[in-house]
Design a protein around this motif. Sequence first.
Motif, PDB file in Angstrom:
ATOM      1  N   VAL A 225       0.849  -1.194   0.000  1.00 34.75           N
ATOM      2  CA  VAL A 225       0.000   0.000   0.000  1.00 34.75           C
ATOM      3  C   VAL A 225       0.886   1.246   0.000  1.00 34.75           C
ATOM      4  O   VAL A 225       1.790   1.379   0.839  1.00 34.75           O
ATOM      5  CB  VAL A 225      -0.934   0.020   1.230  1.00 34.75           C
ATOM      6  N   VAL A 226       0.629   2.159  -0.922  1.00 33.82           N
ATOM      7  CA  VAL A 226       1.435   3.375  -1.095  1.00 33.82           C
ATOM      8  C   VAL A 226       0.645   4.583  -0.600  1.00 33.82           C
ATOM      9  O   VAL A 226      -0.562   4.684  -0.829  1.00 33.82           O
ATOM     10  CB  VAL A 226       1.836   3.554  -2.572  1.00 33.82           C
ATOM     11  N   THR A 227       1.336   5.516   0.046  1.00 42.26           N
ATOM     12  CA  THR A 227       0.712   6.760   0.495  1.00 42.26           C
ATOM     13  C   THR A 227       0.631   7.745  -0.662  1.00 42.26           C
ATOM     14  O   THR A 227       1.628   7.974  -1.369  1.00 42.26           O
ATOM     15  CB  THR A 227       1.521   7.386   1.645  1.00 42.26           C
ATOM     16  N   ARG A 228      -0.545   8.342  -0.857  1.00 40.86           N
ATOM     17  CA  ARG A 228      -0.764   9.336  -1.914  1.00 40.86           C
ATOM     18  C   ARG A 228      -1.017  10.710  -1.293  1.00 40.86           C
ATOM     19  O   ARG A 228      -1.286  10.810  -0.108  1.00 40.86           O
ATOM     20  CB  ARG A 228      -1.948   8.911  -2.787  1.00 40.86           C
ATOM     21  N   ASP A 230      -2.711  14.318  -0.083  1.00 48.45           N
ATOM     22  CA  ASP A 230      -3.979  14.581   0.587  1.00 48.45           C
ATOM     23  C   ASP A 230      -5.147  14.543  -0.384  1.00 48.45           C
ATOM     24  O   ASP A 230      -5.028  14.982  -1.538  1.00 48.45           O
ATOM     25  CB  ASP A 230      -3.956  15.961   1.264  1.00 48.45           C
ATOM     26  N   ASP A 231      -6.263  14.026   0.137  1.00 48.13           N
ATOM     27  CA  ASP A 231      -7.535  13.992  -0.605  1.00 48.13           C
ATOM     28  C   ASP A 231      -7.502  13.103  -1.841  1.00 48.13           C
ATOM     29  O   ASP A 231      -8.363  13.221  -2.713  1.00 48.13           O
ATOM     30  CB  ASP A 231      -7.976  15.410  -1.001  1.00 48.13           C
ATOM     31  N   SER A 232      -6.537  12.223  -1.911  1.00 48.84           N
ATOM     32  CA  SER A 232      -6.551  11.200  -2.964  1.00 48.84           C
ATOM     33  C   SER A 232      -7.534  10.100  -2.574  1.00 48.84           C
ATOM     34  O   SER A 232      -7.889   9.957  -1.407  1.00 48.84           O
ATOM     35  CB  SER A 232      -5.158  10.598  -3.152  1.00 48.84           C
ATOM     36  N   ASP A 233      -7.951   9.340  -3.548  1.00 47.38           N
ATOM     37  CA  ASP A 233      -8.812   8.197  -3.245  1.00 47.38           C
ATOM     38  C   ASP A 233      -8.029   7.153  -2.455  1.00 47.38           C
ATOM     39  O   ASP A 233      -6.850   6.905  -2.734  1.00 47.38           O
ATOM     40  CB  ASP A 233      -9.345   7.553  -4.529  1.00 47.38           C
ATOM     41  N   THR A 234      -8.712   6.562  -1.473  1.00 45.56           N
ATOM     42  CA  THR A 234      -8.127   5.448  -0.737  1.00 45.56           C
ATOM     43  C   THR A 234      -8.753   4.160  -1.256  1.00 45.56           C
ATOM     44  O   THR A 234      -9.967   3.980  -1.187  1.00 45.56           O
ATOM     45  CB  THR A 234      -8.374   5.590   0.770  1.00 45.56           C
ATOM     46  N   ARG A 235      -7.921   3.300  -1.801  1.00 40.72           N
ATOM     47  CA  ARG A 235      -8.387   2.023  -2.353  1.00 40.72           C
ATOM     48  C   ARG A 235      -7.449   0.927  -1.852  1.00 40.72           C
ATOM     49  O   ARG A 235      -6.270   0.914  -2.215  1.00 40.72           O
ATOM     50  CB  ARG A 235      -8.414   2.048  -3.882  1.00 40.72           C
ATOM     51  N   ILE A 236      -7.974   0.046  -1.029  1.00 39.49           N
ATOM     52  CA  ILE A 236      -7.152  -1.001  -0.430  1.00 39.49           C
ATOM     53  C   ILE A 236      -7.797  -2.363  -0.665  1.00 39.49           C
ATOM     54  O   ILE A 236      -9.001  -2.532  -0.462  1.00 39.49           O
ATOM     55  CB  ILE A 236      -6.974  -0.766   1.079  1.00 39.49           C
ATOM     56  N   SER A 256      -4.751   7.823   1.121  1.00 34.58           N
ATOM     57  CA  SER A 256      -4.503   9.257   1.132  1.00 34.58           C
ATOM     58  C   SER A 256      -3.695   9.654   2.373  1.00 34.58           C
ATOM     59  O   SER A 256      -3.883   9.105   3.451  1.00 34.58           O
ATOM     60  CB  SER A 256      -5.835   9.999   1.113  1.00 34.58           C
ATOM     61  N   ALA A 257      -2.821  10.626   2.215  1.00 32.68           N
ATOM     62  CA  ALA A 257      -1.964  11.057   3.320  1.00 32.68           C
ATOM     63  C   ALA A 257      -2.768  11.613   4.492  1.00 32.68           C
ATOM     64  O   ALA A 257      -2.296  11.582   5.639  1.00 32.68           O
ATOM     65  CB  ALA A 257      -0.952  12.099   2.835  1.00 32.68           C
TER      66      ALA A 257
END
Length: 492
Positions: A225-228, A230-236, A256-257
């Motif tokens: 899982v990579v940190t993107r 702020d306000d990026s989509d969180t998809r896990i 998202s960060a």
Amino acid sequence: MIHRGLPRAACGQRLVLFAAAVALALYSGTAARADFSRLGKLADDGFAISAEARLLDGSRETLGSIAPRQALSPASVTKTYTAAATLERFGPQHRFTTRLKSLAEAAPADGVLNADLWFEGGGDPGFTSEKLWRLVQRLHQAGVRRINGDVVVSQWRFGPVECATTDRCEARTRVDNAYSAPLSSAGVNFGSWCVNIAPGLAPGEPARVTHCDGPPSLVSVDNQVVTRPDDSDTRISAERVTTDHGDLMRVDGQISANAWPRDEYRGASNGAEQTADTLTAMLERFAIDVSGASRVTTAKPPDAAQTLAAVEGKPLQELILRTLNYSNNYMADVLALNLVETPGAELADAGRALESYAAGLPGHGEVTLESGSGLTTDNRTTAHGVNVMLESMYHQSSLFPSFVAALQSPENGVMRFIRRGPESFQHNVMLKTGTLNEPYAVRAMAGYFRTAGGRWGVFSVLINGDRSTPYLSWSKVLEPLSADLADMIDTH
């Protein structure tokens, strides 16, 4: 001119009677439509339907029915049988007890336990790491600081339970859900591993993954899982796979960060071994040294073993609330297995215990139950049979409050997809749903309703497709079903 007609008062009476007759005709016409005529149209697409709604007062009037004695799969509506049977057997305030035992002295003067420590699983379907923590805390309070022996997890009541469905059989090696968790009387955390995924310190960095209940050594993690920003989509996505070295949680995707950390639950490959690992980690956190290894057994603790610590689970009525509200398959099957009195119970034994309960309900009729969860389409019952069971619970004043409180109100239920339909359906119904998609579609619903006149009723609807029927969304079921039930409620 002399008028030979009726007196003015008589004319008024006739008008009143005429108006009443018109109102009665209109009401009767509405009542005649208060049936399952809308729902029945699903049969045009090849779906088999068993449905029945009737009142519970002295009239026991049937308000609508479609093949009410046709046996179909009830899916998770099966859980209402499990709830009813366990309430009758144990009572709402029953608590399952988990114990730590040993042949050694209960309060060793030097803090050393010169024997194995036995964990005796009590068949508690709601046993969590919090309860396990309390159990180890009480062992520590008893003065134990070292164990010169093994940590032995005993699942003598039942477990490991053979997989009876495709989902659970496949889950022995790989699983991407929590509902297929293995069954054991010595399970913890619903037979599932939990990892917490939090953003890394900066975009581009790996996410931070920790175990929800202790050190990372509890279960191996492959973190992709990579940190993107702020306000990026969180998809896990997450899955548990079994390797030569044990269970591995594999997580992938992005977070998202500025996202909140999230927990991911996936079924373990072996419930009792998961408990052994978690117990060992908690002993370590309490600075209780263990000289030996941890192991799992189906043997009972020695008869001479003393209880060093014990913890009671939540009352049965609270377990049933969680089981039905969240349709928890693990909890339902563990509850059903507790109905079996002989050690080493399997799901088929639990199914027979539920069948025996249903057979004792006068007028129930045909039933085949192979599990307490309804995770298999091999479970079969009828709409009439489900209503007989619901009526039996209704008439048991000491049990009914606990039973009906575990059902969902459409307006306030935890399952958002049922929050639709007419107002009288939303406000006057308490229900349990059932859903399966493989090997064919099953949509089921059963529960209680209150009519506009304050009368209690029961309803059950079982809808089964086959390999040739189209996909059946819940909206296609709820739209006609809620309208049909609303008519029954409003016209009585």
